[in-house]
Design an enzyme around this catalytic site. Structure first.
Site, PDB file in Angstrom:
ATOM      1  N   HIS A  95      -6.478  10.201  -6.523  1.00 14.55           N
ATOM      2  CA  HIS A  95      -5.602  10.139  -8.292  1.00 14.55           C
ATOM      3  C   HIS A  95      -6.163   9.290  -8.617  1.00 14.55           C
ATOM      4  O   HIS A  95      -7.215   8.150  -7.749  1.00 14.55           O
ATOM      5  CB  HIS A  95      -3.887   9.684  -7.828  1.00 14.55           C
ATOM      6  CG  HIS A  95      -3.058   9.380  -8.548  1.00 14.55           C
ATOM      7  ND1 HIS A  95      -2.849   8.454  -9.262  1.00 14.55           N
ATOM      8  CD2 HIS A  95      -1.937   9.955  -8.978  1.00 14.55           C
ATOM      9  CE1 HIS A  95      -2.312   8.414  -9.892  1.00 14.55           C
ATOM     10  NE2 HIS A  95      -1.368   9.542  -9.843  1.00 14.55           N
ATOM     11  N   GLY A 188      -3.470 -14.257 -14.124  1.00 11.22           N
ATOM     12  CA  GLY A 188      -4.404 -14.225 -13.142  1.00 11.22           C
ATOM     13  C   GLY A 188      -6.247 -13.741 -13.770  1.00 11.22           C
ATOM     14  O   GLY A 188      -5.967 -14.401 -15.212  1.00 11.22           O
ATOM     15  N   PRO A 189      -6.976 -13.991 -12.321  1.00  8.90           N
ATOM     16  CA  PRO A 189      -8.306 -14.465 -13.122  1.00  8.90           C
ATOM     17  C   PRO A 189      -8.436 -13.142 -13.882  1.00  8.90           C
ATOM     18  O   PRO A 189      -8.303 -12.156 -14.253  1.00  8.90           O
ATOM     19  CB  PRO A 189      -8.950 -14.121 -11.994  1.00  8.90           C
ATOM     20  CG  PRO A 189      -8.165 -13.623 -10.985  1.00  8.90           C
ATOM     21  CD  PRO A 189      -6.694 -13.312 -12.140  1.00  8.90           C
ATOM     22  N   SER A 193     -11.501  -8.732  -7.988  1.00 10.02           N
ATOM     23  CA  SER A 193     -12.255  -8.668  -6.877  1.00 10.02           C
ATOM     24  C   SER A 193     -12.420  -7.183  -7.008  1.00 10.02           C
ATOM     25  O   SER A 193     -11.752  -6.274  -7.371  1.00 10.02           O
ATOM     26  CB  SER A 193     -12.136  -9.579  -6.159  1.00 10.02           C
ATOM     27  OG  SER A 193     -10.626  -8.511  -5.364  1.00 10.02           O
ATOM     28  N   LYS A 196      -9.820  -6.012  -4.288  1.00  9.14           N
ATOM     29  CA  LYS A 196      -8.481  -5.362  -5.537  1.00  9.14           C
ATOM     30  C   LYS A 196      -8.112  -5.149  -6.138  1.00  9.14           C
ATOM     31  O   LYS A 196      -6.889  -3.909  -6.385  1.00  9.14           O
ATOM     32  CB  LYS A 196      -7.400  -7.204  -5.451  1.00  9.14           C
ATOM     33  CG  LYS A 196      -8.317  -7.501  -3.540  1.00  9.14           C
ATOM     34  CD  LYS A 196      -7.173  -9.147  -4.009  1.00  9.14           C
ATOM     35  CE  LYS A 196      -7.204  -9.811  -2.897  1.00  9.14           C
ATOM     36  NZ  LYS A 196      -6.882 -11.364  -2.867  1.00  9.14           N
ATOM     37  N   GLY A 197      -9.229  -5.087  -7.210  1.00  7.22           N
ATOM     38  CA  GLY A 197      -9.132  -4.010  -8.248  1.00  7.22           C
ATOM     39  C   GLY A 197      -7.712  -5.460  -9.351  1.00  7.22           C
ATOM     40  O   GLY A 197      -8.288  -6.263  -9.446  1.00  7.22           O
TER      41      GLY A 197
END
Length: 325
Positions: A95, A188-189, A193, A196-197
């Site tokens: 998926h 968020g940034p 990362s 984490k994506g």
């Protein structure tokens, strides 16, 4: 007795095989508030993906612009636990996904309005992006311009299919520890990362998820069927569909039914069967990945009633973790 207004959150993590990781996520789902009920856990080993359905009350306060709900803290806790337990860089599954926690969506239930749930979703998105430092993209009523889930996924490369029908490692298109994303997140940034994506979070009216197995290893053939079923491909209105490998030598048409009261599972089933026959293939009986909207409300109220009865005797009530419609 008047039924309370409710908010529902469906949350999908990119892990379905690690018992330790899933245990950490489910413990977080049960930890935060007795009024937050985990009504469904749907594990899909082939996709290496799990969907959780959480429900809680939604309280309106004239003194506050944002509805109050213990779901805000609960969802934040579940996302945090999942991000800590799951490494997207080590993930492989059939998926597509963009993050260790791939998708979070809020739905109004039992008389709640989409506007109220949208405000809750936007707050949760800001919490996740800013405090957990995960690029977070809003969609639907949670986004100021009403961007769709499919639109933001398309921009991030979600629908780019690998040759062997297995998604591996971090993001599909753009985005590493040093490469900015092609679209700026809402919270968020700007750079995710690899472990984490990114996370996509929205608020919409109720959506049914309905998948139809097709008995073939020819995933490209099933993708052609899915394209013709989807509204984007000229098929059924308010239906989004993908053709995906599923299990050993099998595949399925995985569908989002955005307006199930108008176009439901029966119409999807009929069309997939007809298109499969045209290609000499056999379609199996489809299945839902969650309970119906009505049953979820019933299960939540039943659970609260059981908790109240048991607590009157000084015991803790067990939690429901069913995984079928």
């Amino acid at each position: 007795m008047l039924r309370p207004m409710l908010a529902c959150c469906k949350l999908y993590v990119s892990e379905g095989r690690s018992a330790a990781a899933l245990r950490a996520v489910e413990q977080a789902a049960r930890r935060h508030h007795p009024a937050v009920v985990l009504v469904n856990t749907f594990v899909d080993d082939a996709y290496n993906r799990v969907g959780y359905t959480l429900v809680s009350r939604l309280t309106l306060d004239a003194a506050s612009p944002t509805p109050a709900s213990p779901l805000r803290r609960a969802v934040f806790g579940v996302v945090g636990a999942a991000l800590e337990a799951i490494d997207l860089g080590a993930h492989a599954g059939a998926h597509p996904r963009l993050g260790a926690v791939d998708h979070v969506c809020f739905h109004p239930l039992a008389g709640a309005s989409l506007r109220d749930v949208a405000a809750l979703a936007a707050d949760v998105g800001a919490d996740i992006g800013d405090k957990l430092q995960v690029p977070t993209f809003l969609y639907g009523a949670a986004h100021r311009e009403g961007r769709t889930l499919a639109a933001i996924r398309r921009q991030l490369g979600y629908f780019t299919s690998p040759r062997d029908a297995q998604w591996r490692g971090p993001l599909l298109a753009g985005g590493t520890d040093t490469t900015p994303l092609p679209v700026a997140p809402d919270a968020g940034p700007d750079t995710p990362s690899a472990s984490k994506g990114v996370l996509v979070l929205g608020a919409t009216a109720w959506v049914d998820n309905y998948n139809v197995p097709v008995r073939t290893a020819d995933v490209d053939a099933v993708r052609r069927i899915a394209r013709r079923v989807s509204e984007r491909g000229g098929g059924l209105r308010s239906v989004q569909a993908m053709g995906l490998a599923h299990g050993d030598g099998g595949a399925e048409v995985a569908c989002n039914l955005l307006d199930p009261q108008s176009v439901g599972a029966g119409q999807v089933q009929d069309m997939v069967e007809r298109l499969a026959r045209e290609q000499g293939l056999d379609a199996g009986e489809g299945y839902f990945t969650d309970f119906s909207e009505e049953k979820i409300v019933h299960m939540y109220l039943e659970k609260l009633s059981a908790q109240a009865e048991v607590s009157s005797y000084g015991f803790d009530a067990p939690h429901s973790t069913e995984n079928h419609r």
